[in-house]
Design a protein around this motif. Structure first.
Motif, PDB file in Angstrom:
ATOM      1  N   LYS A 120       0.839  -1.196   0.000  1.00  0.00           N
ATOM      2  CA  LYS A 120       0.000   0.000   0.000  1.00  0.00           C
ATOM      3  C   LYS A 120       0.875   1.248   0.000  1.00  0.00           C
ATOM      4  O   LYS A 120       1.990   1.247   0.504  1.00  0.00           O
ATOM      5  CB  LYS A 120      -0.896   0.039   1.246  1.00  0.00           C
ATOM      6  N   ALA A 128      -3.576   3.542  -1.983  1.00  0.00           N
ATOM      7  CA  ALA A 128      -3.550   2.751  -3.209  1.00  0.00           C
ATOM      8  C   ALA A 128      -2.912   1.394  -2.951  1.00  0.00           C
ATOM      9  O   ALA A 128      -1.995   1.259  -2.148  1.00  0.00           O
ATOM     10  CB  ALA A 128      -2.782   3.494  -4.295  1.00  0.00           C
ATOM     11  N   THR A 129      -3.407   0.395  -3.650  1.00  0.00           N
ATOM     12  CA  THR A 129      -2.908  -0.974  -3.559  1.00  0.00           C
ATOM     13  C   THR A 129      -2.162  -1.336  -4.836  1.00  0.00           C
ATOM     14  O   THR A 129      -2.608  -1.007  -5.937  1.00  0.00           O
ATOM     15  CB  THR A 129      -4.075  -1.962  -3.361  1.00  0.00           C
ATOM     16  N   PHE A 149      -3.840   1.172  -7.472  1.00  0.00           N
ATOM     17  CA  PHE A 149      -5.234   1.552  -7.667  1.00  0.00           C
ATOM     18  C   PHE A 149      -5.949   1.753  -6.330  1.00  0.00           C
ATOM     19  O   PHE A 149      -5.513   1.272  -5.283  1.00  0.00           O
ATOM     20  CB  PHE A 149      -5.963   0.489  -8.490  1.00  0.00           C
ATOM     21  N   THR A 150      -7.059   2.471  -6.384  1.00  0.00           N
ATOM     22  CA  THR A 150      -7.876   2.691  -5.195  1.00  0.00           C
ATOM     23  C   THR A 150      -9.319   2.290  -5.471  1.00  0.00           C
ATOM     24  O   THR A 150      -9.826   2.506  -6.579  1.00  0.00           O
ATOM     25  CB  THR A 150      -7.841   4.163  -4.744  1.00  0.00           C
ATOM     26  N   ASP A 151      -9.980   1.721  -4.462  1.00  0.00           N
ATOM     27  CA  ASP A 151     -11.392   1.379  -4.608  1.00  0.00           C
ATOM     28  C   ASP A 151     -12.291   2.505  -4.105  1.00  0.00           C
ATOM     29  O   ASP A 151     -13.512   2.361  -4.051  1.00  0.00           O
ATOM     30  CB  ASP A 151     -11.720   0.069  -3.876  1.00  0.00           C
ATOM     31  N   LYS A 152     -11.687   3.636  -3.733  1.00  0.00           N
ATOM     32  CA  LYS A 152     -12.452   4.783  -3.250  1.00  0.00           C
ATOM     33  C   LYS A 152     -12.987   5.651  -4.384  1.00  0.00           C
ATOM     34  O   LYS A 152     -13.810   6.537  -4.171  1.00  0.00           O
ATOM     35  CB  LYS A 152     -11.590   5.635  -2.317  1.00  0.00           C
ATOM     36  N   LYS A 154     -14.760   5.411  -8.242  1.00  0.00           N
ATOM     37  CA  LYS A 154     -15.491   4.450  -9.074  1.00  0.00           C
ATOM     38  C   LYS A 154     -14.621   3.925 -10.201  1.00  0.00           C
ATOM     39  O   LYS A 154     -13.886   4.671 -10.855  1.00  0.00           O
ATOM     40  CB  LYS A 154     -16.750   5.093  -9.644  1.00  0.00           C
ATOM     41  N   LYS A 155     -14.703   2.641 -10.423  1.00  0.00           N
ATOM     42  CA  LYS A 155     -13.887   1.973 -11.438  1.00  0.00           C
ATOM     43  C   LYS A 155     -14.108   2.593 -12.821  1.00  0.00           C
ATOM     44  O   LYS A 155     -15.237   2.759 -13.256  1.00  0.00           O
ATOM     45  CB  LYS A 155     -14.250   0.483 -11.477  1.00  0.00           C
ATOM     46  N   THR A 172     -10.224  -3.871 -10.126  1.00  0.00           N
ATOM     47  CA  THR A 172     -11.369  -3.522  -9.278  1.00  0.00           C
ATOM     48  C   THR A 172     -11.227  -2.151  -8.618  1.00  0.00           C
ATOM     49  O   THR A 172     -11.633  -1.961  -7.476  1.00  0.00           O
ATOM     50  CB  THR A 172     -11.572  -4.590  -8.194  1.00  0.00           C
ATOM     51  N   GLY A 173     -10.661  -1.206  -9.315  1.00  0.00           N
ATOM     52  CA  GLY A 173     -10.517   0.129  -8.765  1.00  0.00           C
ATOM     53  C   GLY A 173      -9.939   1.074  -9.796  1.00  0.00           C
ATOM     54  O   GLY A 173      -9.643   0.691 -10.928  1.00  0.00           O
ATOM     55  N   PHE A 174      -9.766   2.315  -9.397  1.00  0.00           N
ATOM     56  CA  PHE A 174      -9.272   3.358 -10.291  1.00  0.00           C
ATOM     57  C   PHE A 174      -7.749   3.407 -10.253  1.00  0.00           C
ATOM     58  O   PHE A 174      -7.156   3.499  -9.174  1.00  0.00           O
ATOM     59  CB  PHE A 174      -9.844   4.706  -9.849  1.00  0.00           C
TER      60      PHE A 174
END
Length: 235
Positions: A120, A128-129, A149-152, A154-155, A172-174
């Protein structure tokens, strides 16, 4: 000119359109360019997103580009060492282009393999991951993209492998930071696109207006034929 358009496409590809309101400021770096094109390798971009509206402004020492979509029409304007040109595409033309690309797509092409790690870090105020995205090419070799990417957020929508950047289908994220290698015109380039600021404040609709004064603007059909001719394709 072909190199310039390719680099612009590379820069845009990492930040596809999401559906909420965001202002994304990012830095794009391209390593591996010839010495006479090195000035194109450091770019700054700002992307405005509001529903189905999008505007992206890209700039470097020798090159500026604006891409804008108001939901009905898309404009692409570029300025290269003082020369201004561009094209516009209607919604119908965009849908036809997408349909044509889908028809040519290899339906047996494997989807990307995504390996999400536990690493992270903070990017532009978001946790971000880290993930590795592996895309298999026609020759069986794999291209690897490193994505944070972040899931916070919207994809974003992706184009199932179409476009100039890495295929991030299934992520699964931006993507806030993407690094990958790209071979174009015999050049091996490493492209990094990293967000340095993400704002969620309201965006005025006037932001998406495009000023074409001083630009030689054609419709997309004319632009496409010019590109085919420049690449040695059928006229």
């Amino acid at each position: 000119m072909k190199t310039i358009i390719t680099l612009a496409s590379l820069a845009i590809s990492s930040f596809a359109i999401a559906q909420d309101n965001y202002t994304i400021k990012s830095a794009v770096s391209v390593e591996g360019l010839p010495a006479d094109q090195a000035a194109f390798g450091e770019m700054e971009s700002t992307t405005y997103i509001k529903g189905d509206k999008m505007k992206m402004e890209l700039s470097s020492m020798m090159y500026n580009m604006t891409v804008a979509n108001d939901g009905e029409k898309t404009f692409m304007l570029q300025e290269v060492m003082g020369e201004k040109s561009g094209f516009y595409m209607t919604k119908a033309e965009s849908e036809a282009e997408e349909k044509e690309a889908a028809a040519k797509e290899d339906k047996n092409k494997p989807k990307p393999k995504i390996v999400v790690t536990t690493d992270k870090k903070m990017i532009a105020g978001f946790e971000a991951t880290k993930a590795f995205v592996y895309n298999t090419k026609k020759d069986g070799k794999q291209d690897t993209a490193i994505v944070w990417f972040t899931d916070k957020i919207k994809k974003p929508s992706t184009k199932s492998g179409r476009g100039m950047g890495p295929n991030l289908e299934g992520l699964t994220g931006f993507p806030l930071e993407t690094t990958y290698k790209q071979n174009q015109m015999g050049m091996s380039m490493t492209v990094t696109n990293k967000a340095n600021e993400v704002l969620t404040t309201a965006i005025d609709d006037k932001t998406f207006a495009v000023d074409t004064a001083g630009y030689k603007v054609t419709n997309y059909k004319v632009f496409k034929e010019k590109m085919k001719s420049a690449q040695g394709g059928p006229k």
